[in-house]
Design a protein around this motif. Sequence first.
Motif, short mmCIF file in Angstrom:
data_model
loop_
_atom_site.label_atom_id
_atom_site.label_comp_id
_atom_site.label_asym_id
_atom_site.label_seq_id
_atom_site.Cartn_x
_atom_site.Cartn_y
_atom_site.Cartn_z
N PRO A 295 -4.12 -3.76 5.66
CA PRO A 295 -4.21 -2.69 4.82
C PRO A 295 -2.67 -2.01 5.03
O PRO A 295 -2.39 -1.13 4.02
CB PRO A 295 -5.27 -2.00 5.41
CG PRO A 295 -6.45 -3.02 5.82
CD PRO A 295 -5.27 -3.93 6.30
N ALA A 296 -2.22 -1.88 6.32
CA ALA A 296 -0.85 -1.11 6.32
C ALA A 296 0.12 -1.86 5.43
O ALA A 296 0.80 -1.02 4.90
CB ALA A 296 -0.54 -1.30 7.94
N VAL A 297 0.27 -3.04 5.40
CA VAL A 297 1.40 -3.65 4.63
C VAL A 297 0.82 -3.22 3.02
O VAL A 297 1.72 -2.86 2.47
CB VAL A 297 1.51 -5.20 4.82
CG1 VAL A 297 2.34 -5.75 3.98
CG2 VAL A 297 1.79 -5.40 6.27
N LEU A 298 -0.32 -3.35 2.53
CA LEU A 298 -0.68 -3.19 1.38
C LEU A 298 -0.50 -1.77 0.86
O LEU A 298 -0.06 -1.55 -0.48
CB LEU A 298 -2.07 -3.78 1.08
CG LEU A 298 -2.47 -5.00 1.16
CD1 LEU A 298 -3.89 -5.15 1.26
CD2 LEU A 298 -2.09 -5.67 -0.05
N LEU A 299 -0.52 -0.76 1.69
CA LEU A 299 -0.34 0.60 1.44
C LEU A 299 1.02 1.01 1.86
O LEU A 299 1.54 2.34 1.69
CB LEU A 299 -1.36 1.34 1.99
CG LEU A 299 -2.73 0.95 1.57
CD1 LEU A 299 -3.94 1.71 2.48
CD2 LEU A 299 -3.02 1.14 0.23
N HIS A 300 2.10 0.26 2.43
CA HIS A 300 3.03 0.91 3.14
C HIS A 300 4.15 1.82 2.07
O HIS A 300 4.66 2.42 2.41
CB HIS A 300 3.81 -0.23 3.72
CG HIS A 300 4.78 -1.52 3.07
ND1 HIS A 300 4.67 -2.30 2.25
CD2 HIS A 300 6.19 -1.00 2.69
CE1 HIS A 300 5.40 -2.81 1.64
NE2 HIS A 300 6.55 -2.04 1.83
N ASP A 301 4.12 1.23 0.70
CA ASP A 301 4.85 1.99 -0.27
C ASP A 301 3.99 2.67 -1.29
O ASP A 301 4.58 3.01 -2.18
CB ASP A 301 5.75 0.72 -1.27
CG ASP A 301 6.95 0.44 -0.27
OD1 ASP A 301 7.48 1.47 0.70
OD2 ASP A 301 7.48 -0.72 -0.63
N ILE A 302 2.70 2.82 -1.11
CA ILE A 302 1.90 3.65 -1.93
C ILE A 302 2.16 5.12 -2.25
O ILE A 302 2.10 5.60 -3.48
CB ILE A 302 0.47 3.61 -1.46
CG1 ILE A 302 -0.52 3.76 -2.40
CG2 ILE A 302 0.15 4.67 -0.28
CD1 ILE A 302 -1.02 2.43 -3.24
N GLY A 303 3.06 5.66 -1.45
CA GLY A 303 3.73 6.95 -1.45
C GLY A 303 4.55 7.28 -2.68
O GLY A 303 4.85 8.33 -3.21
N PHE A 304 5.24 6.03 -3.05
CA PHE A 304 6.09 6.21 -4.18
C PHE A 304 5.26 6.16 -5.36
O PHE A 304 5.93 6.86 -6.52
CB PHE A 304 6.76 4.81 -4.23
CG PHE A 304 7.86 4.59 -3.36
CD1 PHE A 304 8.92 5.55 -3.38
CD2 PHE A 304 7.77 3.66 -2.48
CE1 PHE A 304 10.17 5.44 -2.48
CE2 PHE A 304 8.87 3.56 -1.43
CZ PHE A 304 9.99 4.62 -1.51
N GLU B 37 0.03 -1.35 -10.12
CA GLU B 37 0.05 -1.98 -11.71
C GLU B 37 0.06 -0.89 -12.67
O GLU B 37 0.42 -1.06 -13.73
CB GLU B 37 -0.95 -3.22 -11.73
CG GLU B 37 -0.45 -4.38 -11.21
CD GLU B 37 -1.42 -5.49 -11.36
OE1 GLU B 37 -1.15 -6.59 -10.88
OE2 GLU B 37 -2.50 -5.33 -11.99
N GLN B 38 -0.74 0.00 -12.38
CA GLN B 38 -0.80 1.19 -12.97
C GLN B 38 0.28 2.09 -13.42
O GLN B 38 0.56 2.62 -14.47
CB GLN B 38 -2.11 2.02 -12.72
CG GLN B 38 -2.31 3.41 -13.34
CD GLN B 38 -3.07 4.18 -12.56
OE1 GLN B 38 -4.52 3.81 -12.37
NE2 GLN B 38 -3.04 5.50 -12.22
N GLU B 39 0.98 2.12 -12.01
CA GLU B 39 2.57 2.79 -12.19
C GLU B 39 3.76 1.73 -12.90
O GLU B 39 4.55 2.53 -13.31
CB GLU B 39 2.62 3.46 -10.91
CG GLU B 39 3.51 4.58 -10.87
CD GLU B 39 2.98 5.80 -11.46
OE1 GLU B 39 3.61 6.63 -12.19
OE2 GLU B 39 1.53 6.01 -11.64
N GLY B 40 3.52 0.67 -12.49
CA GLY B 40 4.52 -0.42 -12.90
C GLY B 40 6.05 -0.01 -12.52
O GLY B 40 6.94 0.32 -13.15
N LEU B 41 6.23 0.42 -11.08
CA LEU B 41 7.50 0.69 -10.64
C LEU B 41 8.35 -0.46 -10.57
O LEU B 41 7.69 -1.60 -10.59
CB LEU B 41 7.32 1.33 -9.28
CG LEU B 41 6.35 2.53 -9.17
CD1 LEU B 41 6.60 2.90 -7.69
CD2 LEU B 41 7.24 3.52 -9.93
N PHE B 42 9.67 -0.49 -10.93
CA PHE B 42 10.59 -1.48 -10.86
C PHE B 42 10.91 -2.22 -9.60
O PHE B 42 10.64 -3.26 -9.32
CB PHE B 42 11.68 -1.23 -11.50
CG PHE B 42 12.92 -2.17 -11.58
CD1 PHE B 42 12.62 -3.29 -12.66
CD2 PHE B 42 13.97 -2.63 -10.91
CE1 PHE B 42 13.28 -4.35 -13.01
CE2 PHE B 42 14.79 -3.42 -10.93
CZ PHE B 42 14.52 -4.36 -11.92
#
Length: 95
Positions: free
Chosen positions: A63-72, A27-32
Motif C-alpha cells: 500500500p505504501a508504494v501504491l500510494l506514494h505519489d497519490i498526493g499529486f 487513471e481518472q487524473e491521467g498524469l503524464f
Amino acid sequence: MKYTLDSHVKQDLRILSVYDEARRLHEQEGLFHHNFQHVLRDLHRALLIAAEEMSVDYGVLIPAVLLHDIGFLDPDFRRLGHDVTGARLAQELLA
Ligand SMILES: [Fe+2]
C-alpha cells in the motif's frame, strides 16, 4: 521472482482494495509523469528488493508504494507539497 503481487493479494484482500482505488484515482487524473504505470514500476522494484530481505510486512510495503505519489492527484499539492496532500489522501483512503 520469489513473490508476486497476486500471492500477497490472496493473503490480504485489503491490498487489492488499495490497488483498485490507487489505479482508479491515477487513471481518472491521467498524469503524464506520476501515473499508475510509474507506480507499478516502483512496485515491481520494491517487490524485487523485498524478496531478498528477511522480514517484510507486505501489508505495509505494497500500500505504501501504491500510494506514494497519490498526493499529486490533489490540486493543493502545488501549495502544500505532494507529501502533505499524499498523507492526507492516504489517511482517508486507508481508513
Ligand atoms: Fe514516484
